[in-house]
Design an enzyme around this catalytic site. Structure first.
Site, PDB file in Angstrom:
ATOM      1  N   LYS A  39     -23.133 -51.589 -23.394  1.00 46.16           N
ATOM      2  CA  LYS A  39     -23.949 -51.100 -24.591  1.00 46.16           C
ATOM      3  C   LYS A  39     -22.818 -51.453 -25.992  1.00 46.16           C
ATOM      4  CE  LYS A  39     -27.405 -48.365 -23.337  1.00 46.16           C
ATOM      5  NZ  LYS A  39     -27.464 -49.086 -22.116  1.00 46.16           N
ATOM      6  N   TRP A  41     -19.895 -53.775 -25.796  1.00 48.99           N
ATOM      7  CA  TRP A  41     -19.551 -55.118 -25.824  1.00 48.99           C
ATOM      8  C   TRP A  41     -20.640 -56.051 -26.006  1.00 48.99           C
ATOM      9  CZ3 TRP A  41     -14.863 -56.338 -26.609  1.00 48.99           C
ATOM     10  CH2 TRP A  41     -13.878 -55.439 -26.459  1.00 48.99           C
ATOM     11  N   ASN A 169      -3.138 -52.780 -27.308  1.00 43.29           N
ATOM     12  CA  ASN A 169      -2.544 -52.363 -25.809  1.00 43.29           C
ATOM     13  C   ASN A 169      -2.754 -50.919 -26.046  1.00 43.29           C
ATOM     14  OD1 ASN A 169      -1.528 -52.170 -23.353  1.00 43.29           O
ATOM     15  ND2 ASN A 169       0.145 -53.755 -23.844  1.00 43.29           N
ATOM     16  N   PHE A 170      -2.357 -50.031 -24.905  1.00 46.84           N
ATOM     17  CA  PHE A 170      -2.496 -48.479 -24.877  1.00 46.84           C
ATOM     18  C   PHE A 170      -3.480 -48.061 -25.520  1.00 46.84           C
ATOM     19  CE2 PHE A 170       2.007 -50.500 -26.012  1.00 46.84           C
ATOM     20  CZ  PHE A 170       2.550 -49.978 -24.471  1.00 46.84           C
ATOM     21  N   LEU A 171      -4.738 -48.595 -25.211  1.00 49.92           N
ATOM     22  CA  LEU A 171      -6.147 -47.880 -25.411  1.00 49.92           C
ATOM     23  C   LEU A 171      -5.959 -46.563 -24.457  1.00 49.92           C
ATOM     24  CD1 LEU A 171      -8.846 -47.096 -26.384  1.00 49.92           C
ATOM     25  CD2 LEU A 171      -9.595 -49.150 -24.763  1.00 49.92           C
ATOM     26  N   CYS A 172      -5.982 -45.374 -24.997  1.00 50.95           N
ATOM     27  CA  CYS A 172      -6.224 -44.272 -24.285  1.00 50.95           C
ATOM     28  C   CYS A 172      -6.973 -43.133 -24.993  1.00 50.95           C
ATOM     29  CB  CYS A 172      -4.413 -43.888 -24.079  1.00 50.95           C
ATOM     30  SG  CYS A 172      -4.290 -42.498 -22.672  1.00 50.95           S
ATOM     31  N   SER A 179     -15.754 -40.728 -21.346  1.00 50.74           N
ATOM     32  CA  SER A 179     -17.211 -40.992 -21.354  1.00 50.74           C
ATOM     33  C   SER A 179     -17.959 -40.435 -22.316  1.00 50.74           C
ATOM     34  CB  SER A 179     -17.833 -40.622 -19.750  1.00 50.74           C
ATOM     35  OG  SER A 179     -17.348 -41.027 -18.877  1.00 50.74           O
ATOM     36  N   LYS A 180     -17.437 -40.363 -23.552  1.00 48.22           N
ATOM     37  CA  LYS A 180     -17.936 -39.839 -24.825  1.00 48.22           C
ATOM     38  C   LYS A 180     -18.180 -40.830 -25.856  1.00 48.22           C
ATOM     39  CE  LYS A 180     -16.477 -35.118 -24.257  1.00 48.22           C
ATOM     40  NZ  LYS A 180     -17.554 -34.767 -23.096  1.00 48.22           N
ATOM     41  N   ARG A 181     -17.769 -42.150 -25.374  1.00 46.63           N
ATOM     42  CA  ARG A 181     -18.044 -43.374 -26.250  1.00 46.63           C
ATOM     43  C   ARG A 181     -16.762 -43.341 -27.384  1.00 46.63           C
ATOM     44  NH1 ARG A 181     -20.495 -46.693 -23.056  1.00 46.63           N
ATOM     45  NH2 ARG A 181     -20.476 -47.933 -25.036  1.00 46.63           N
ATOM     46  N   ALA A 183     -13.972 -44.583 -26.879  1.00 47.35           N
ATOM     47  CA  ALA A 183     -13.179 -45.854 -26.767  1.00 47.35           C
ATOM     48  C   ALA A 183     -13.810 -47.123 -27.636  1.00 47.35           C
ATOM     49  CB  ALA A 183     -13.001 -46.343 -25.349  1.00 47.35           C
ATOM     50  N   THR A 205      -5.665 -57.329 -22.085  1.00 50.15           N
ATOM     51  CA  THR A 205      -5.934 -57.440 -20.735  1.00 50.15           C
ATOM     52  C   THR A 205      -6.458 -56.162 -19.856  1.00 50.15           C
ATOM     53  OG1 THR A 205      -3.732 -56.970 -20.511  1.00 50.15           O
ATOM     54  CG2 THR A 205      -4.234 -59.223 -20.290  1.00 50.15           C
ATOM     55  N   LEU A 447       2.494 -56.413 -21.906  1.00 55.55           N
ATOM     56  CA  LEU A 447       3.056 -55.297 -21.298  1.00 55.55           C
ATOM     57  C   LEU A 447       2.014 -54.318 -20.544  1.00 55.55           C
ATOM     58  CD1 LEU A 447       5.479 -54.380 -24.121  1.00 55.55           C
ATOM     59  CD2 LEU A 447       6.031 -55.648 -22.147  1.00 55.55           C
TER      60      LEU A 447
HETATM   61  C1  LIG Z   1      -9.498 -58.814 -34.389  1.00 50.85           C
HETATM   62  C2  LIG Z   1      -9.012 -57.640 -33.898  1.00 50.85           C
HETATM   63  C3  LIG Z   1      -9.782 -57.217 -32.836  1.00 50.85           C
HETATM   64  C4  LIG Z   1      -9.064 -55.797 -31.978  1.00 50.85           C
HETATM   65  C5  LIG Z   1      -9.840 -55.377 -30.752  1.00 50.85           C
HETATM   66  C6  LIG Z   1      -9.960 -56.279 -29.522  1.00 50.85           C
HETATM   67  C7  LIG Z   1     -10.639 -55.510 -28.355  1.00 50.85           C
HETATM   68  C8  LIG Z   1      -9.777 -54.624 -27.823  1.00 50.85           C
HETATM   69  C9  LIG Z   1     -10.585 -54.071 -26.631  1.00 50.85           C
HETATM   70  C10 LIG Z   1      -9.355 -52.977 -25.772  1.00 50.85           C
HETATM   71  C11 LIG Z   1      -8.447 -53.688 -25.096  1.00 50.85           C
HETATM   72  C12 LIG Z   1      -7.704 -52.314 -24.477  1.00 50.85           C
HETATM   73  C13 LIG Z   1      -6.238 -52.933 -23.685  1.00 50.85           C
HETATM   74  C14 LIG Z   1      -5.888 -51.683 -22.827  1.00 50.85           C
HETATM   75  O1  LIG Z   1      -5.179 -50.857 -23.530  1.00 50.85           O
HETATM   76  S1  LIG Z   1      -6.151 -51.565 -21.310  1.00 50.85           S
HETATM   77  C15 LIG Z   1      -5.665 -49.940 -20.871  1.00 50.85           C
HETATM   78  C16 LIG Z   1      -6.882 -49.377 -21.133  1.00 50.85           C
HETATM   79  N1  LIG Z   1      -6.180 -47.693 -20.772  1.00 50.85           N
HETATM   80  C17 LIG Z   1      -6.530 -47.053 -19.975  1.00 50.85           C
HETATM   81  O2  LIG Z   1      -7.212 -47.621 -18.689  1.00 50.85           O
HETATM   82  C18 LIG Z   1      -6.001 -45.733 -19.585  1.00 50.85           C
HETATM   83  C19 LIG Z   1      -6.766 -44.859 -18.877  1.00 50.85           C
HETATM   84  N2  LIG Z   1      -8.409 -44.755 -19.418  1.00 50.85           N
HETATM   85  C20 LIG Z   1      -8.679 -44.261 -20.522  1.00 50.85           C
HETATM   86  O3  LIG Z   1      -7.982 -43.709 -21.414  1.00 50.85           O
HETATM   87  C21 LIG Z   1     -10.256 -44.485 -20.808  1.00 50.85           C
HETATM   88  O4  LIG Z   1     -10.822 -44.528 -19.556  1.00 50.85           O
HETATM   89  C22 LIG Z   1     -10.432 -45.781 -21.823  1.00 50.85           C
HETATM   90  C23 LIG Z   1      -9.875 -45.333 -23.081  1.00 50.85           C
HETATM   91  C24 LIG Z   1      -9.973 -46.973 -21.047  1.00 50.85           C
HETATM   92  C25 LIG Z   1     -12.081 -45.632 -21.737  1.00 50.85           C
HETATM   93  O5  LIG Z   1     -12.657 -44.640 -22.322  1.00 50.85           O
HETATM   94  P1  LIG Z   1     -13.528 -43.776 -21.343  1.00 50.85           P
HETATM   95  O6  LIG Z   1     -13.556 -43.950 -20.146  1.00 50.85           O
HETATM   96  O7  LIG Z   1     -13.910 -42.463 -22.312  1.00 50.85           O
HETATM   97  O8  LIG Z   1     -15.107 -44.841 -22.078  1.00 50.85           O
HETATM   98  P2  LIG Z   1     -16.022 -44.625 -23.335  1.00 50.85           P
HETATM   99  O9  LIG Z   1     -17.126 -43.706 -23.235  1.00 50.85           O
HETATM  100  O10 LIG Z   1     -15.207 -44.045 -24.571  1.00 50.85           O
HETATM  101  O11 LIG Z   1     -16.372 -45.860 -23.647  1.00 50.85           O
HETATM  102  C26 LIG Z   1     -16.981 -46.584 -22.962  1.00 50.85           C
HETATM  103  C27 LIG Z   1     -17.069 -48.156 -23.241  1.00 50.85           C
HETATM  104  O12 LIG Z   1     -15.713 -48.567 -23.321  1.00 50.85           O
HETATM  105  C28 LIG Z   1     -15.399 -49.909 -22.637  1.00 50.85           C
HETATM  106  N3  LIG Z   1     -14.176 -49.922 -21.953  1.00 50.85           N
HETATM  107  C29 LIG Z   1     -13.666 -49.090 -21.095  1.00 50.85           C
HETATM  108  N4  LIG Z   1     -12.390 -49.381 -20.590  1.00 50.85           N
HETATM  109  C30 LIG Z   1     -12.073 -50.309 -21.481  1.00 50.85           C
HETATM  110  C31 LIG Z   1     -11.030 -51.284 -21.454  1.00 50.85           C
HETATM  111  N5  LIG Z   1      -9.919 -50.835 -20.804  1.00 50.85           N
HETATM  112  N6  LIG Z   1     -10.932 -52.277 -22.543  1.00 50.85           N
HETATM  113  C32 LIG Z   1     -12.085 -52.521 -23.156  1.00 50.85           C
HETATM  114  N7  LIG Z   1     -13.144 -51.665 -23.132  1.00 50.85           N
HETATM  115  C33 LIG Z   1     -13.271 -50.934 -22.202  1.00 50.85           C
HETATM  116  C34 LIG Z   1     -16.605 -49.481 -21.305  1.00 50.85           C
HETATM  117  O13 LIG Z   1     -16.829 -50.958 -20.985  1.00 50.85           O
HETATM  118  C35 LIG Z   1     -17.550 -49.287 -22.368  1.00 50.85           C
HETATM  119  O14 LIG Z   1     -18.197 -50.166 -23.197  1.00 50.85           O
HETATM  120  P3  LIG Z   1     -19.863 -50.595 -22.569  1.00 50.85           P
HETATM  121  O15 LIG Z   1     -19.364 -51.278 -21.008  1.00 50.85           O
HETATM  122  O16 LIG Z   1     -20.541 -49.872 -22.754  1.00 50.85           O
HETATM  123  O17 LIG Z   1     -20.121 -52.020 -23.306  1.00 50.85           O
END
Ligand SMILES: CCCCCCCCCCCCCC(=O)SCCNC(=O)CCNC(=O)[C@H](O)C(C)(C)COP(=O)(O)OP(=O)(O)OC[C@H]1O[C@@H](n2cnc3c(N)ncnc32)[C@H](O)[C@@H]1OP(=O)(O)O
Length: 447
Positions: A39, A41, A169-172, A179-181, A183, A205, A447
């Protein structure tokens, strides 16, 4: 979808990645979720799974910083945006606590990354870092940090093009708010803040499959302290083997074999030149300037370690670096943490006369890397690390098997945001074994 089904889909995806070297179109919606189910991406400038990449370059090049809103996105009433000042000890502590309690865990929740304060200080503050790009969400009432994402500047080289980017990095998100959107909101907010600086591309990554990976690498693990790894159930005792045999198999010499020594300021110029020359072989790599090289490579106790080998004339012929990122072991009565060294950047002048894949050059490099990385493992073990991790990126496939790195369960997908790119080999074959022939053309380490 069950974990097993997910793993199977990932396996299929990886296979496709390997067989379709220049064609992303086979990464169809059969993999993981349907494209339509992403939804968030599906609204972003990323390559779709079924898209055939014809040319490399930006996906959306239409915007200018002044087109981007000056104010942050709306958050739900109980929360507020903040910029986390990582120079402020209390605020760095807030990130540390959030990550240590909520960041990436393995699927059985036995291990969790334990980023130290010094590690975060290193990771979040390279030359050119911006406070504004350390984005947090706090609970309005208590000011507790419950969400975080960071961007740091990087000049990427994607094949022959310079791509001014950030690394994300460090998305958390706090476990209670999953799961409340939240991220997607964090991602959009960091995008807004980065775009305001006229930067439109990003590298990130993750283990998750999103549209669309440009490469996928596999983790490999070299036990340094087999008995502890076995005690904490990181490693199982294989059938037909005894503990004594396993310990003997992984025992390393007490001291390094070569005359390897800590890299010092005086080595930097030569090591930097060597690094730049070596990195030319990779299709995706960071273009560090000297200050960045120093920041990322020079040893910082308990964070990153780097070493050089000099020849008889005192010229630097090789360097190797690894970083320290321990795991917290959750609920183990015997051990609290696991010391982990991660392969970082390295370079060697072993095969500069040959084309990268020539038999002669490959053999020379293989020999030298075996010596260099074996010494790195010895040094890591002497620093009390229990396991040495490496990806199948860079030229790692050349030494992984020889040095007794076993294939791990984990895979790491590489993504470019707002940039179309042909796939880049990740160092694994169709059957997911280490690809010694083709190796990887990923020359960036996240990292
Ligand atoms: C030009 C500048 C651009 C800058 C931005 C570039 C992009 C950067 C992208 C980020 C790069 C990060 C790099 C790192 O830090 S990778 C490390 C990620 N962190 C963790 O794994 C830590 C533990 N997990 C959590 O804290 C949560 O589960 C996270 C925060 C990951 C998701 O929170 P939650 O579980 O509560 O979900 P939601 O309901 O809020 O949101 C659900 C939506 O989020 C999409 N989702 C889930 N995980 C990831 C993920 N790792 N990358 C990208 N998207 C991800 C998912 O497909 C869905 O979207 P869609 O499937 O419906 O479409």
């Amino acid at each position: 979808m069950s974990d097993q089904e997910n793993a199977k889909k990932l396996e299929e995806l990886l296979k496709l990645l390997n067989v379709n070297d220049s064609d992303l179109s086979k990464l169809t919606s059969q993999q993981r979720k349907e494209m339509n189910e992403y939804k968030f991406w599906k609204t972003q400038p990323v390559t779709k799974f079924d898209e055939v990449v014809k040319n490399e370059g930006p996906i959306d090049a239409s915007k200018k910083p002044e087109d981007i809103p000056d104010t942050p996105l709306q958050l739900l009433g109980d929360f507020e945006w903040c910029t986390v000042d990582v120079n402020n000890e209390q605020q760095l502590e807030d990130i540390y606590v959030l990550l240590n309690e909520n960041y990436v865990e393995d699927k059985d929740s036995t291990f969790r990354f334990n980023y130290s304060r010094d590690f975060l200080d290193w990771a979040l503050k390279p030359p050119g870092w911006k406070e504004d790009w350390q984005v947090g969400v706090r609970v309005k009432q208590t000011k507790r940090l419950v969400g975080f994402i960071s961007a740091i500047p990087t000049n990427l080289q994607v094949r022959n093009k310079d791509v001014r980017s950030v690394e994300i990095n460090f998305l958390c998100v706090h476990k209670k708010l999953r799961s409340k959107r939240l991220a997607p909101i964090l991602i959009k907010e960091v995008t807004r803040r980065v775009n305001k600086h006229d930067i439109w591309q990003a590298l990130h990554t993750g283990g998750v499959v999103l549209p669309s990976p440009i490469s996928a690498c596999r983790y490999a693990h070299r036990p340094l302290n087999w008995s502890k790894l076995h005690d904490v159930e990181f490693t199982a005792l294989p059938a037909n083997a005894t503990k004594t045999q396993m310990i003997a198999k992984y025992t390393l010499p007490k001291t390094p074999i070569s005359n390897i020594k800590i890299m010092e300021e005086k080595h930097v110029d030569e090591a930097f030149a060597l690094f730049n020359k070596y990195q030319e072989r990779f299709e995706l790599r960071p273009n560090f300037d000297k200050e960045e090289f120093k920041h990322w490579i020079l040893t910082r106790e308990s964070v990153v370690y780097s070493y050089v080998i000099e020849n008889d004339e005192g010229k630097v012929t090789d360097f190797v670096s690894f970083y320290s990122l321990p795991f917290t072991i959750i609920n183990n009565p015997m051990y609290k943490d696991l010391g982990i060294g991660y392969m970082f950047y390295y370079a060697s002048d072993a095969d500069f006369e040959h084309e990268r894949f020539s038999a002669e050059g490959t053999e020379k490099l293989r020999k030298r890397l075996n010596l260099l990385i074996n010494d790195a493992c010895i040094l890591a073990r002497n620093l009390k690390m229990d396991v040495f991790n490496a990806l199948t990126s860079q030229d790692n496939a050349l030494f992984l098997e020889d040095l007794k790195f076993g294939p791990g369960d984990g895979f790491l997908n590489f993504y470019l945001f707002n940039y179309r790119c042909f796939p880049i080999s990740g160092g694994i074959r169709e059957d997911e074994t280490f690809d010694v022939e083709k190796r990887s053309s990923v020359g960036v380490v996240m990292l």
